[in-house]
Structure formats: C-alpha cells, structure tokens
Design a protein around this motif. Sequence first.
Motif, PDB file in Angstrom:
ATOM      1  N   ILE A   1       0.937  -1.266  -0.015  1.00  0.00           N
ATOM      2  CA  ILE A   1       0.172   0.030   0.148  1.00  0.00           C
ATOM      3  C   ILE A   1       0.880   1.251  -0.064  1.00  0.00           C
ATOM      4  CG2 ILE A   1      -1.703   1.184   1.332  1.00  0.00           C
ATOM      5  CD1 ILE A   1      -2.892  -1.490   0.259  1.00  0.00           C
ATOM      6  N   TYR A   2       0.428   2.199  -0.956  1.00  0.00           N
ATOM      7  CA  TYR A   2       1.180   3.651  -0.860  1.00  0.00           C
ATOM      8  C   TYR A   2       0.935   4.354   0.346  1.00  0.00           C
ATOM      9  CZ  TYR A   2       2.297   8.391  -2.125  1.00  0.00           C
ATOM     10  OH  TYR A   2       2.785   9.821  -2.093  1.00  0.00           O
ATOM     11  N   GLN A   3       2.066   5.101   0.922  1.00  0.00           N
ATOM     12  CA  GLN A   3       1.686   5.953   2.162  1.00  0.00           C
ATOM     13  C   GLN A   3       2.756   7.000   1.915  1.00  0.00           C
ATOM     14  OE1 GLN A   3       2.493   3.073   5.467  1.00  0.00           O
ATOM     15  NE2 GLN A   3       0.450   3.491   6.017  1.00  0.00           N
ATOM     16  N   SER A   4       2.211   8.175   2.555  1.00  0.00           N
ATOM     17  CA  SER A   4       2.920   9.348   2.366  1.00  0.00           C
ATOM     18  C   SER A   4       2.691   9.958   3.887  1.00  0.00           C
ATOM     19  CB  SER A   4       2.284  10.322   1.512  1.00  0.00           C
ATOM     20  OG  SER A   4       2.952  11.762   1.638  1.00  0.00           O
ATOM     21  N   PHE A   5       3.647  10.334   4.563  1.00  0.00           N
ATOM     22  CA  PHE A   5       3.608  10.742   5.919  1.00  0.00           C
ATOM     23  C   PHE A   5       4.756  11.787   6.279  1.00  0.00           C
ATOM     24  CE2 PHE A   5       5.950   6.615   5.585  1.00  0.00           C
ATOM     25  CZ  PHE A   5       7.049   6.912   6.069  1.00  0.00           C
ATOM     26  N   PRO A   6       4.589  12.718   7.335  1.00  0.00           N
ATOM     27  CA  PRO A   6       5.520  13.784   7.871  1.00  0.00           C
ATOM     28  C   PRO A   6       6.713  12.771   8.296  1.00  0.00           C
ATOM     29  CG  PRO A   6       3.396  13.909   8.840  1.00  0.00           C
ATOM     30  CD  PRO A   6       3.061  12.556   8.270  1.00  0.00           C
ATOM     31  N   VAL A   7       7.979  13.114   7.966  1.00  0.00           N
ATOM     32  CA  VAL A   7       9.293  12.483   8.661  1.00  0.00           C
ATOM     33  C   VAL A   7      10.035  13.526   9.316  1.00  0.00           C
ATOM     34  CG1 VAL A   7      10.303  12.780   6.417  1.00  0.00           C
ATOM     35  CG2 VAL A   7      11.234  11.159   7.830  1.00  0.00           C
ATOM     36  N   ASP A   8       9.848  13.644  10.716  1.00  0.00           N
ATOM     37  CA  ASP A   8      10.518  14.249  11.560  1.00  0.00           C
ATOM     38  C   ASP A   8      11.897  14.054  11.658  1.00  0.00           C
ATOM     39  OD1 ASP A   8       8.535  15.975  11.909  1.00  0.00           O
ATOM     40  OD2 ASP A   8       8.059  14.948  13.832  1.00  0.00           O
ATOM     41  N   LEU A   9      12.391  12.670  11.250  1.00  0.00           N
ATOM     42  CA  LEU A   9      13.685  12.433  11.415  1.00  0.00           C
ATOM     43  C   LEU A   9      14.605  13.336  10.280  1.00  0.00           C
ATOM     44  CD1 LEU A   9      16.025  10.434  12.168  1.00  0.00           C
ATOM     45  CD2 LEU A   9      15.237   8.822   9.984  1.00  0.00           C
ATOM     46  N   PHE A  10      13.910  13.907   9.166  1.00  0.00           N
ATOM     47  CA  PHE A  10      14.477  14.726   8.325  1.00  0.00           C
ATOM     48  C   PHE A  10      15.279  15.714   9.173  1.00  0.00           C
ATOM     49  CE2 PHE A  10      14.259  18.565   5.714  1.00  0.00           C
ATOM     50  CZ  PHE A  10      14.935  18.108   4.585  1.00  0.00           C
ATOM     51  N   TYR A  11      14.572  16.542   9.983  1.00  0.00           N
ATOM     52  CA  TYR A  11      15.180  17.434  10.976  1.00  0.00           C
ATOM     53  C   TYR A  11      16.318  16.924  12.053  1.00  0.00           C
ATOM     54  CZ  TYR A  11      11.947  20.779   9.129  1.00  0.00           C
ATOM     55  OH  TYR A  11      11.117  21.535   8.113  1.00  0.00           O
ATOM     56  N   MET A  12      16.165  15.525  12.017  1.00  0.00           N
ATOM     57  CA  MET A  12      17.236  15.145  13.364  1.00  0.00           C
ATOM     58  C   MET A  12      18.478  14.564  12.754  1.00  0.00           C
ATOM     59  SD  MET A  12      14.544  13.414  15.960  1.00  0.00           S
ATOM     60  CE  MET A  12      13.425  12.588  14.833  1.00  0.00           C
ATOM     61  N   ASP A  13      18.438  13.852  11.456  1.00  0.00           N
ATOM     62  CA  ASP A  13      19.617  13.308  10.910  1.00  0.00           C
ATOM     63  C   ASP A  13      20.327  14.354   9.680  1.00  0.00           C
ATOM     64  OD1 ASP A  13      21.187  11.721   9.795  1.00  0.00           O
ATOM     65  OD2 ASP A  13      20.270  10.499   8.586  1.00  0.00           O
ATOM     66  N   LEU A  14      20.868  15.262  10.577  1.00  0.00           N
ATOM     67  CA  LEU A  14      21.375  16.330   9.699  1.00  0.00           C
ATOM     68  C   LEU A  14      22.333  16.160   8.637  1.00  0.00           C
ATOM     69  CD1 LEU A  14      21.485  18.887  12.492  1.00  0.00           C
ATOM     70  CD2 LEU A  14      19.825  18.803  10.876  1.00  0.00           C
ATOM     71  N   ASP A  15      22.973  15.125   8.665  1.00  0.00           N
ATOM     72  CA  ASP A  15      24.011  14.598   7.651  1.00  0.00           C
ATOM     73  C   ASP A  15      23.498  13.684   6.514  1.00  0.00           C
ATOM     74  OD1 ASP A  15      24.443  12.264   8.947  1.00  0.00           O
ATOM     75  OD2 ASP A  15      26.417  12.591   9.143  1.00  0.00           O
ATOM     76  N   GLY A  16      22.227  13.295   6.657  1.00  0.00           N
ATOM     77  CA  GLY A  16      21.995  12.164   5.845  1.00  0.00           C
ATOM     78  C   GLY A  16      21.400  12.868   4.564  1.00  0.00           C
TER      79      GLY A  16
END
Length: 189
Positions: free
Chosen positions: A80-95
């Motif tokens: 199933i397709y899912q789209s969701f907010p990803v706060d890890l984007f703001y925590m993993d600063l060098d990814g």
Amino acid sequence: VNESLYGLIFNESLVQYIQDLEAEQFHVRIITVSPSYTGNTPAALRDYMKMLRVEGKLNGTLFIGDLPTPYFEIINPTGIYQSFPVDLFYMDLDGLWQDCYVRQNNTLIAGTNGIYDTHLVLRGTVISYIYFGRLTVSAMCQTPTDMNEQSSFINNYLKKNHAYRVGEFSQGSREVLHRALVYADDDFA
C-alpha cells in the motif's frame, strides 16, 4: 515559532517555558518563521539548523505552530502507498534526502513530486544529531487558520508543561509522573 503565533504566546506562556528550560541549563534561542515566505521550505529550515549545529549552537529544537513539514513516501510491505510527515529529516542532519520517484497507481516510478522517498545514510548509521519536537495544534482547532484559537491551545499546553516541571501537575488524585501516550501509526512496523 510560527511568526503569526509569537506575539500571542510570548508574554502569556513562552517566557515561562524559556525560564523553565534555562533553569535546567538549556540555552534557548527563539527563531520566528513566517509561514507565508516562499523560502521557508523543509530543506531551507534544515540547512539553517545544520549551520547552527556546526557552529555548536544547536542541540535540539521545538517547532511551535505550523512550520514547514517534510513528507516521505513509500510502498509499505503490504503493498500500500503511504505518504507521511518525517521528522527524522530534521534530526539526521548529515543524511541525504532525495525525491526520486512519483506515485503511479499503487507503485513508485522515476520522477519527482516534492515528497522525499530516498534517505541515504552517509556515515554508516542513521543518527539523530539533535532532539526534535513539534507543537502543532491547527488540526485541533475549529478554524485551523485562527491564530487566537491556536494560541489558546499552545498557552494551555505550556502552562501545563510548567506545572509539571515544578511538581504541581496532577490529574485528579493520580499523579502523572510516570505516564506516556504513544500513537503508533505504522501497522506494518
């Protein structure tokens, strides 16, 4: 802090929250963000946070109000397709976060749509370099764009936060010292 909320919460509760954090030896810096400014994207906010982290001026953050939210999309293990907010984007600063695919029916094909779908780890492991919290209440409001209604919720929350920090918060006769609410939305995780 969402710039539209700042004046509505500053004197009533934000000052007390700052004092509480500083009493716990945190250094606090308030940054207001205009939600209507087109340069306020998740990537621009993250770049600013990276700069502060490199300068040694950021250990964590709390977003107050509606601020740019990055989304991630997947086809989950059940197909199933899912789209969701990803706060890890703001925590993993060098990814490295990329948008390489678009949804077509119930699959992802090559293309871009403004939703992240690829997260590459650059140093061997996913690491949260900072702590991150989000205090967003617009979805709880009868009129989500009403800043007075939003500020009422936020002021109430910050007052309860202060009461908890100074040991004055109880719910009826039962103390709230060792309780938590967890909402696990990923039924396939």
